[in-house]
Enzyme design. Sequence first.
Site, PDB file in Angstrom:
ATOM      1  N   LEU A 126       0.841  -1.206   0.000  1.00 22.42           N
ATOM      2  CA  LEU A 126       0.000   0.000   0.000  1.00 22.42           C
ATOM      3  C   LEU A 126       0.877   1.257   0.000  1.00 22.42           C
ATOM      4  CD1 LEU A 126      -2.860   1.302   0.447  1.00 22.42           C
ATOM      5  CD2 LEU A 126      -2.439   1.100   2.887  1.00 22.42           C
ATOM      6  N   GLU A 128       3.606   4.085  -0.374  1.00 22.87           N
ATOM      7  CA  GLU A 128       4.485   4.530  -1.463  1.00 22.87           C
ATOM      8  C   GLU A 128       5.380   5.653  -0.955  1.00 22.87           C
ATOM      9  OE1 GLU A 128       2.346   5.479  -5.017  1.00 22.87           O
ATOM     10  OE2 GLU A 128       1.385   3.500  -5.066  1.00 22.87           O
ATOM     11  N   GLU A 371       1.183   0.346  10.333  1.00 23.33           N
ATOM     12  CA  GLU A 371      -0.263   0.100  10.233  1.00 23.33           C
ATOM     13  C   GLU A 371      -1.073   1.260  10.818  1.00 23.33           C
ATOM     14  OE1 GLU A 371      -0.144  -4.729  10.029  1.00 23.33           O
ATOM     15  OE2 GLU A 371      -2.013  -3.671  10.298  1.00 23.33           O
TER      16      GLU A 371
HETATM   17  C1  LIG Z   1       9.288  -1.605   9.267  1.00 19.32           C
HETATM   18  C2  LIG Z   1       8.092  -1.138   8.495  1.00 19.32           C
HETATM   19  C3  LIG Z   1       7.232  -2.069   7.927  1.00 19.32           C
HETATM   20  C4  LIG Z   1       6.141  -1.647   7.143  1.00 19.32           C
HETATM   21  N1  LIG Z   1       5.371  -2.573   6.485  1.00 19.32           N
HETATM   22  C5  LIG Z   1       4.441  -2.142   5.580  1.00 19.32           C
HETATM   23  C6  LIG Z   1       3.758  -3.082   4.731  1.00 19.32           C
HETATM   24  O1  LIG Z   1       3.950  -4.297   4.829  1.00 19.32           O
HETATM   25  N2  LIG Z   1       2.887  -2.592   3.805  1.00 19.32           N
HETATM   26  C7  LIG Z   1       2.643  -1.260   3.653  1.00 19.32           C
HETATM   27  O2  LIG Z   1       1.856  -0.892   2.784  1.00 19.32           O
HETATM   28  N3  LIG Z   1       3.268  -0.338   4.467  1.00 19.32           N
HETATM   29  C8  LIG Z   1       4.165  -0.756   5.394  1.00 19.32           C
HETATM   30  N4  LIG Z   1       4.827   0.162   6.194  1.00 19.32           N
HETATM   31  C9  LIG Z   1       4.525   1.580   6.038  1.00 19.32           C
HETATM   32  C10 LIG Z   1       3.831   2.218   7.243  1.00 19.32           C
HETATM   33  O3  LIG Z   1       2.499   1.771   7.316  1.00 19.32           O
HETATM   34  C11 LIG Z   1       3.951   3.744   7.075  1.00 19.32           C
HETATM   35  O4  LIG Z   1       5.304   4.076   7.322  1.00 19.32           O
HETATM   36  C12 LIG Z   1       3.042   4.505   7.987  1.00 19.32           C
HETATM   37  O5  LIG Z   1       1.699   4.312   7.623  1.00 19.32           O
HETATM   38  C13 LIG Z   1       3.339   6.013   7.990  1.00 19.32           C
HETATM   39  O6  LIG Z   1       3.469   6.506   6.694  1.00 19.32           O
HETATM   40  P1  LIG Z   1       4.755   7.410   6.305  1.00 19.32           P
HETATM   41  O7  LIG Z   1       5.956   6.661   6.730  1.00 19.32           O
HETATM   42  O8  LIG Z   1       4.629   7.795   4.881  1.00 19.32           O
HETATM   43  O9  LIG Z   1       4.625   8.689   7.216  1.00 19.32           O
HETATM   44  P2  LIG Z   1       3.772  10.016   6.879  1.00 19.32           P
HETATM   45  O10 LIG Z   1       2.400   9.650   6.474  1.00 19.32           O
HETATM   46  O11 LIG Z   1       4.572  10.881   5.960  1.00 19.32           O
HETATM   47  O12 LIG Z   1       3.699  10.692   8.308  1.00 19.32           O
HETATM   48  C14 LIG Z   1       4.779  11.442   8.864  1.00 19.32           C
HETATM   49  C15 LIG Z   1       4.284  12.017  10.203  1.00 19.32           C
HETATM   50  O13 LIG Z   1       3.212  12.934   9.958  1.00 19.32           O
HETATM   51  C16 LIG Z   1       2.080  12.572  10.713  1.00 19.32           C
HETATM   52  N5  LIG Z   1       0.877  12.942   9.977  1.00 19.32           N
HETATM   53  C17 LIG Z   1       0.575  12.642   8.672  1.00 19.32           C
HETATM   54  N6  LIG Z   1      -0.618  13.181   8.344  1.00 19.32           N
HETATM   55  C18 LIG Z   1      -1.081  13.810   9.461  1.00 19.32           C
HETATM   56  C19 LIG Z   1      -2.263  14.555   9.763  1.00 19.32           C
HETATM   57  N7  LIG Z   1      -3.221  14.745   8.861  1.00 19.32           N
HETATM   58  N8  LIG Z   1      -2.402  15.068  11.011  1.00 19.32           N
HETATM   59  C20 LIG Z   1      -1.456  14.868  11.937  1.00 19.32           C
HETATM   60  N9  LIG Z   1      -0.305  14.178  11.725  1.00 19.32           N
HETATM   61  C21 LIG Z   1      -0.130  13.647  10.499  1.00 19.32           C
HETATM   62  C22 LIG Z   1       2.214  11.059  10.910  1.00 19.32           C
HETATM   63  O14 LIG Z   1       1.435  10.618  12.013  1.00 19.32           O
HETATM   64  C23 LIG Z   1       3.712  10.937  11.128  1.00 19.32           C
HETATM   65  O15 LIG Z   1       4.025  11.258  12.464  1.00 19.32           O
HETATM   66  C24 LIG Z   1       5.885  -0.244   7.008  1.00 19.32           C
HETATM   67  C25 LIG Z   1       6.740   0.678   7.615  1.00 19.32           C
HETATM   68  C26 LIG Z   1       7.835   0.262   8.327  1.00 19.32           C
HETATM   69  C27 LIG Z   1       8.776   1.286   8.895  1.00 19.32           C
END
Ligand SMILES: Cc1cc2nc3c(=O)[nH]c(=O)nc-3n(C[C@H](O)[C@H](O)[C@H](O)COP(=O)(O)OP(=O)(O)OC[C@H]3O[C@@H](n4cnc5c(N)ncnc54)[C@H](O)[C@@H]3O)c2cc1C
Length: 387
Positions: A126, A128, A371
């Site tokens: 999911l 990107e 998640e």
């Molecule tokens: C080890 C690991 C395993 C993973 N496994 C998977 C997987 O199997 N499949 C998959 O699809 N993904 C996976 N992920 C991705 C994970 O789900 C995402 O990293 C997570 O959802 C956060 O997205 P981001 O890293 O883009 O952070 P961002 O969305 O860029 O967020 C950055 C910060 O901004 C905050 N933020 C964003 N929007 C808002 C808002 N509107 N209001 C307040 N705060 C906000 C967030 O809470 C966070 O603190 C994995 C990540 C890791 C590190």
Amino acid sequence: MPDFQLEEEYQDLSDTVREFADTVIAPVSAKHDEEHTFPYEIQKQMAEMGLFGLPFPEQYGGMDGDYFALALALEQIARVDQSVAITLEAGVSLGAMPVYRFGTEEQKQEWLPQLASGQALGAFGLTEPEAGSDAGGTKTTARLENGEWVINGAKEFITNSGTDITRLVTVTAVTGQEERPDGTVKKEISTILVPTDTPGFEARPAYNKVGWNASDTHPLSLSDVRVPEANLLGTRGRGYANFLSILDEGRIAIAALATGAAQGCVEYATQYAKERQAFGHNIGSYQAIQFKIARMAARAHTARLAYYDAAARMLAGKPFKTEAAIAKMVAGEAAMDNARDATQVFGGYGFMNEFPVARHYRDSKILEVGEGTTEVQLMLIARSLGL
Ligand SMILES: Cc1cc2nc3c(=O)[nH]c(=O)nc-3n(C[C@H](O)[C@H](O)[C@H](O)COP(=O)(O)OP(=O)(O)OC[C@H]3O[C@@H](n4cnc5c(N)ncnc54)[C@H](O)[C@@H]3O)c2cc1C
């Protein structure tokens, strides 16, 4: 009166997995963590125990259990090793469950027996580079050409996507545009099954992570990946909604995993406090240490009740989105707080990588992010209050 005692079958499963975690997983955890190696031998034994098939019916090679059984197993494993627990969590709730929930009979017959038996692993693509919390920002595209989907794009941080036994990644992709009743246009997002041996699919080199070092996480690139039109999973245009519902369930599993981490910290800290001497007494005889560990136990207990409640609602067919968000947030924070307190109880030894509490300290941070971040859970809870 609600009864939070485990029924015999659940208790037996929990006890069996606990023993397996203590005797088989724990002795090799530090080594895999240090060497950043995927524990194939452990994964194989978990597969033989049927853990990858827990919530699936026997007809698809499953154990005829349910999601709560999976959660209990995750809690017991995560006490000693979060990397192994996330391998199981992602394999079942993200890799296989979308096929079970949304697949055609043919897709289920093709994929579930190998995923539920643990002979193969599936992954969930999911996130990107520019679409994480805001997962609707998906840029990966899939266009239909001569009966095939042609997929182009990139995925980030995908668990279980590059092991030797990974066979399937389910990806979200923009398959068109939909016009809303008010005339505005929104992306049509669908989910598509991509076998990992498809030309153009590449799991790029693994990340160098802070924790979960023995779990498998890669960025993915999809370049003119061609799969049959029949690989569409679920209804075209429902991909985003379907994935969000998979995440709702997944939060119960992650909350259970985080509860296990919080509980592991309680157990390691309690044992150490009884043995470590300072100023002529066990450090556990000092009230400052007792209160710290008592608070840790209360956090783990609260987290457990929260995920039990969310799971009970889910199994009863009641709405559980908000309760799953609460459980995920409370348990993730409990794990992080307990890991910090447990390393404090261990003093300097808590800063040494080979100690399990140091591993929990590095591993637990992601429980406030993966998640759905804590902020995303708060958004869901606030929304349920009409805010
Ligand atoms: C080890 C690991 C395993 C993973 N496994 C998977 C997987 O199997 N499949 C998959 O699809 N993904 C996976 N992920 C991705 C994970 O789900 C995402 O990293 C997570 O959802 C956060 O997205 P981001 O890293 O883009 O952070 P961002 O969305 O860029 O967020 C950055 C910060 O901004 C905050 N933020 C964003 N929007 C808002 C808002 N509107 N209001 C307040 N705060 C906000 C967030 O809470 C966070 O603190 C994995 C990540 C890791 C590190």
